[in-house]
Design a protein around this motif. Structure first.
Motif, PDB file in Angstrom:
ATOM      1  N   SER A   1     -51.089  32.200 -31.157  1.00  0.00           N
ATOM      2  CA  SER A   1     -52.494  32.020 -31.526  1.00  0.00           C
ATOM      3  C   SER A   1     -52.808  30.546 -31.789  1.00  0.00           C
ATOM      4  O   SER A   1     -53.941  30.117 -31.642  1.00  0.00           O
TER       5      SER A   1
ATOM      6  N   VAL B   1     -45.493  47.770 -40.815  1.00  0.00           N
ATOM      7  CA  VAL B   1     -44.874  46.470 -41.084  1.00  0.00           C
ATOM      8  C   VAL B   1     -44.842  46.267 -42.593  1.00  0.00           C
ATOM      9  O   VAL B   1     -45.696  46.771 -43.302  1.00  0.00           O
TER      10      VAL B   1
ATOM     11  N   GLU C   1     -57.585  36.554 -41.151  1.00  0.00           N
ATOM     12  CA  GLU C   1     -57.325  37.977 -40.937  1.00  0.00           C
ATOM     13  C   GLU C   1     -58.061  38.834 -41.952  1.00  0.00           C
ATOM     14  O   GLU C   1     -58.560  39.905 -41.640  1.00  0.00           O
TER      15      GLU C   1
ATOM     16  N   LEU D   1     -44.411  39.623 -34.520  1.00  0.00           N
ATOM     17  CA  LEU D   1     -45.454  38.955 -35.297  1.00  0.00           C
ATOM     18  C   LEU D   1     -45.407  37.448 -35.107  1.00  0.00           C
ATOM     19  O   LEU D   1     -46.431  36.784 -34.933  1.00  0.00           O
TER      20      LEU D   1
ATOM     21  N   SER E   1     -61.876  38.662 -40.964  1.00  0.00           N
ATOM     22  CA  SER E   1     -62.290  39.407 -39.772  1.00  0.00           C
ATOM     23  C   SER E   1     -61.928  40.887 -39.871  1.00  0.00           C
ATOM     24  O   SER E   1     -62.415  41.685 -39.096  1.00  0.00           O
ATOM     25  N   GLY E   2     -61.085  41.236 -40.833  1.00  0.00           N
ATOM     26  CA  GLY E   2     -60.731  42.643 -41.000  1.00  0.00           C
ATOM     27  C   GLY E   2     -59.453  43.025 -40.273  1.00  0.00           C
ATOM     28  O   GLY E   2     -58.976  44.146 -40.420  1.00  0.00           O
ATOM     29  N   THR E   3     -58.891  42.105 -39.478  1.00  0.00           N
ATOM     30  CA  THR E   3     -57.677  42.454 -38.748  1.00  0.00           C
ATOM     31  C   THR E   3     -56.496  42.647 -39.704  1.00  0.00           C
ATOM     32  O   THR E   3     -55.494  43.244 -39.344  1.00  0.00           O
ATOM     33  N   PHE E   4     -56.673  42.139 -40.927  1.00  0.00           N
ATOM     34  CA  PHE E   4     -55.627  42.339 -41.926  1.00  0.00           C
ATOM     35  C   PHE E   4     -55.420  43.833 -42.180  1.00  0.00           C
ATOM     36  O   PHE E   4     -54.311  44.279 -42.411  1.00  0.00           O
ATOM     37  N   GLU E   5     -56.505  44.566 -42.100  1.00  0.00           N
ATOM     38  CA  GLU E   5     -56.435  46.010 -42.321  1.00  0.00           C
ATOM     39  C   GLU E   5     -55.649  46.700 -41.202  1.00  0.00           C
ATOM     40  O   GLU E   5     -54.817  47.557 -41.470  1.00  0.00           O
ATOM     41  N   THR E   6     -55.906  46.300 -39.960  1.00  0.00           N
ATOM     42  CA  THR E   6     -55.152  46.919 -38.864  1.00  0.00           C
ATOM     43  C   THR E   6     -53.692  46.480 -38.934  1.00  0.00           C
ATOM     44  O   THR E   6     -52.795  47.246 -38.606  1.00  0.00           O
ATOM     45  N   LEU E   7     -53.487  45.248 -39.376  1.00  0.00           N
ATOM     46  CA  LEU E   7     -52.113  44.747 -39.479  1.00  0.00           C
ATOM     47  C   LEU E   7     -51.339  45.521 -40.538  1.00  0.00           C
ATOM     48  O   LEU E   7     -50.231  45.998 -40.296  1.00  0.00           O
ATOM     49  N   MET E   8     -51.930  45.672 -41.714  1.00  0.00           N
ATOM     50  CA  MET E   8     -51.200  46.286 -42.815  1.00  0.00           C
ATOM     51  C   MET E   8     -51.139  47.814 -42.734  1.00  0.00           C
ATOM     52  O   MET E   8     -50.413  48.427 -43.498  1.00  0.00           O
ATOM     53  N   THR E   9     -51.894  48.405 -41.816  1.00  0.00           N
ATOM     54  CA  THR E   9     -51.754  49.848 -41.644  1.00  0.00           C
ATOM     55  C   THR E   9     -50.793  50.166 -40.500  1.00  0.00           C
ATOM     56  O   THR E   9     -50.533  51.324 -40.214  1.00  0.00           O
ATOM     57  N   ALA E  10     -50.284  49.132 -39.853  1.00  0.00           N
ATOM     58  CA  ALA E  10     -49.200  49.318 -38.891  1.00  0.00           C
ATOM     59  C   ALA E  10     -47.895  49.355 -39.698  1.00  0.00           C
ATOM     60  O   ALA E  10     -47.869  48.885 -40.827  1.00  0.00           O
TER      61      ALA E  10
ATOM     62  N   ARG F   1     -46.885  36.337 -31.852  1.00  0.00           N
ATOM     63  CA  ARG F   1     -48.346  36.353 -31.841  1.00  0.00           C
ATOM     64  C   ARG F   1     -48.920  35.193 -32.645  1.00  0.00           C
ATOM     65  O   ARG F   1     -49.841  34.512 -32.216  1.00  0.00           O
TER      66      ARG F   1
END
Lengths: 250, 321
Positions: free
Chosen positions: A14, A95, A81, A7, A84-93, A10
């Protein structure tokens, strides 16, 4: 730990692929240059017994760098995040919230420290041209960087919190900017009211960030301040963690 | 299908302030199934998927994925699912391969393993040609496939895709659907959509949702059969509407008829018969007896779309479940 490093990489990366990262560095270098220039100009006319680093923090421009960069560095951390919604992909990984908070905080802090690196160049320049080695010595420079680091911890962790409570980067930046300015103003008050005394003044003096930085710049690392900054950072990061977690309470 | 189901949802409820998004949902999905969540916007599809992917907690009820509870054993669940949220959020500043590698590492794959898997999914999703491009500069179809590749990269048992084909052109639609279809068997797939042909083409089972409830759950074929009792016959006959209406009165099996003018002198009649009776012969006889010319007589099978409209219609569609 591995997740944290992935993390962190990345997040730090960024900054260096985004326009805003370079903008922050460019602005910081520009302002630092101006500070340095005005400092050297004034030293030409009036000699000063203070070490260079302390003089540097006494210039008002320095605080401009400080108060503007921290919000810009931290505003995107969570707000972008979430937006843009990437928070959702992040928190469903797989981690944990703690890994995410720590990675984002450390990336911002690292970037912030990288941003200060040119300052070392300024110091070397002065050292090269003056005969007196006491103007810039290792102790004051170390103290200065410890001070910058600790203040950075506080401001960046507040920026994290501000960014975690909103989806809007501008709002996040405004919140953390307001926080920085209030701390700065409190420091000014502490100076002005020092003759009055009383509990409030004492409290103000304890959190007077400008005074703290002056001391660090003199090479004095006071444990009271170290504890103050580290515990405040800890508290702010804890709150950020709670904000992220609160999604799972609703 | 395996012994224990991949997804077990029991009495799942999710309330937002002032609104119930999911109301007492109960369903199971077996291993290797491709199940489609079908429903109008706001039916609770996305909320259910978010609960299953451990992003949101449920207000009450339980949901288990591969035997693990989504709330108390969330890490175990998250390791086993590949989730692609609605609108497929990606980091636009990263390159395709870099992004997938980041995601693979984040999901716990080692360096060598992640490299290997990234290559595999790039191939699988036909992304090899754009692996060095920046995600933000890709077309929608490619971005969608990047999202899909992300969901697949750690070989999850369960793949949850929230509206995976939204905004794609017909060519891209076909390739993405084919890709999803190929995932069945090895992976369990749960997709949500409100596009019907998609479900017909890809899913082995359909769950039709409305207002947070499941109204119907079966294979697309079975759903069609269950409702085929009410199929329609379309006839185009050259006569006036009044004459036709009168003539239809003589056919007792007729339930309902809708007469509309068609091209020329013809009237287009859509009639519904009761109890699955085939009224084509009666209509033909009727037209012959009255010497009317007829140019079309067809029986239309209910499409999934008709079923969907019937089931999700607010006025008493539930009784068909």
């Amino acid at each position: 730990m591995r997740t944290y490093l992935v993390l962190l990489r990345r997040e730090l990366g960024s900054y260096f692929v985004s326009f805003i990262g370079y903008l922050v560095i460019a602005l910081a270098i520009g302002e630092m240059g101006l500070c340095f220039f005005s400092l050297v100009q004034s030293l030409l006319n009036v000699p000063s017994p203070l070490p260079l680093s302390e003089l540097f923090f006494a210039t008002p421009l320095f605080w401009l760098i400080f108060l503007t960069t921290a919000p810009v560095i931290t505003m995107r951390l969570f707000a972008l995040e979430k937006d843009s919604g990437t928070f959702e992909t992040l928190m469903t990984a797989p981690v944990t919230e703690l890994q995410v908070v720590m990675a984002k905080f450390s990336a911002a802090l690292l970037f912030y420290m990288i941003m200060w690196a040119p300052f070392i160049g300024c110091a070397f320049l002065v050292r090269h041209f003056v005969n007196d080695p006491s103007v810039v010595d290792l102790t004051t420079m170390t103290g200065t960087f410890i001070g910058l680091f600790l203040l950075g911890c506080l401001f960046i962790s507040f920026g994290c919190l501000a960014s975690s409570v909103t989806k809007n980067q501008i709002v996040a930046a405004m919140i953390s900017f307001a926080f920085g300015v209030s701390l700065f103003v409190i420091s000014l008050f502490a100076d002005q009211f020092s003759s009055i005394g009383g509990l409030v003044t004492l409290a103000f003096q304890r959190i007077a960030v400008t005074d703290h930085l002056q001391e660090f710049a003199r090479g004095i690392v006071d444990t009271r301040q170290v504890v103050f900054y580290l515990s405040a950072t800890g508290l702010l990061l804890f709150l950020t963690h709670r904000v992220l977690e609160s999604r799972r309470w609703k | 299908m395996g012994n224990d189901p991949m997804i077990e949802v029991a009495d799942l409820t999710k309330k937002y302030p002032g609104r119930t998004a999911v109301a007492g949902l109960t369903f199971q999905v077996g291993r290797g199934e491709i199940v489609g969540f079908l429903g109008p916007n706001g039916a609770g599809k996305s909320t259910t998927m978010r609960i299953l992917s451990c992003y949101l907690p449920a207000t009450s009820g339980t949901a288990r994925v591969a035997g693990y509870d989504v709330f108390t054993q969330s890490m175990e669940v998250r390791r086993r699912i590949g989730y692609m949220p609605e609108n497929n959020p990606l980091h636009p500043e990263m390159r395709v391969r870099e992004y997938l590698k980041f995601r693979a590492r984040l999901k716990g794959l080692g360096i060598a393993k992640s490299r290997e898997r990234v290559d595999t999914v790039l191939e699988q999703c036909s992304l090899t040609g754009v692996s060095k491009r920046i995600v933000g500069q890709l077309s929608k179809g490619f971005r969608q496939r990047v999202g899909l590749a992300d969901a697949l990269v750690h070989e999850p048992d369960l793949i949850i895709l929230d509206e995976p084909t939204i905004g794609l052109d017909p060519e891209q639609l076909r390739s993405v659907r084919q890709l999803i279809k190929n995932l069945g068997g090895k992976h369990t797939v749960l997709i949500s959509t409100h596009i019907l042909p998609e479900v017909e083409m890809t899913c082995s089972r359909v769950l039709i949702m409305r207002q947070g409830r499941i109204l119907a759950a079966d294979t697309p074929d079975n759903l069609g059969r269950a409702l085929s009792g009410a199929h329609q016959v379309v006839a185009e006959i050259a006569a006036t509407a009044a004459e036709l209406r009168e003539a239809f009165e003589d056919i007792p099996e007729l339930n309902d008829c809708d007469i509309a003018p068609a091209e020329g002198d013809y009237m287009r009649c859509s009639v519904t018969a009761t109890d699955g009776a085939d009224v084509r012969v009666q209509i033909y006889d009727m037209a012959r007896a009255r010497n009317w010319r007829m140019r079309e007589l067809t029986r239309s099978r209910l499409t999934l779309e008709d079923i969907y409209v019937r089931v999700t219609r607010p006025d008493g569609g539930e009784d068909r479940n």
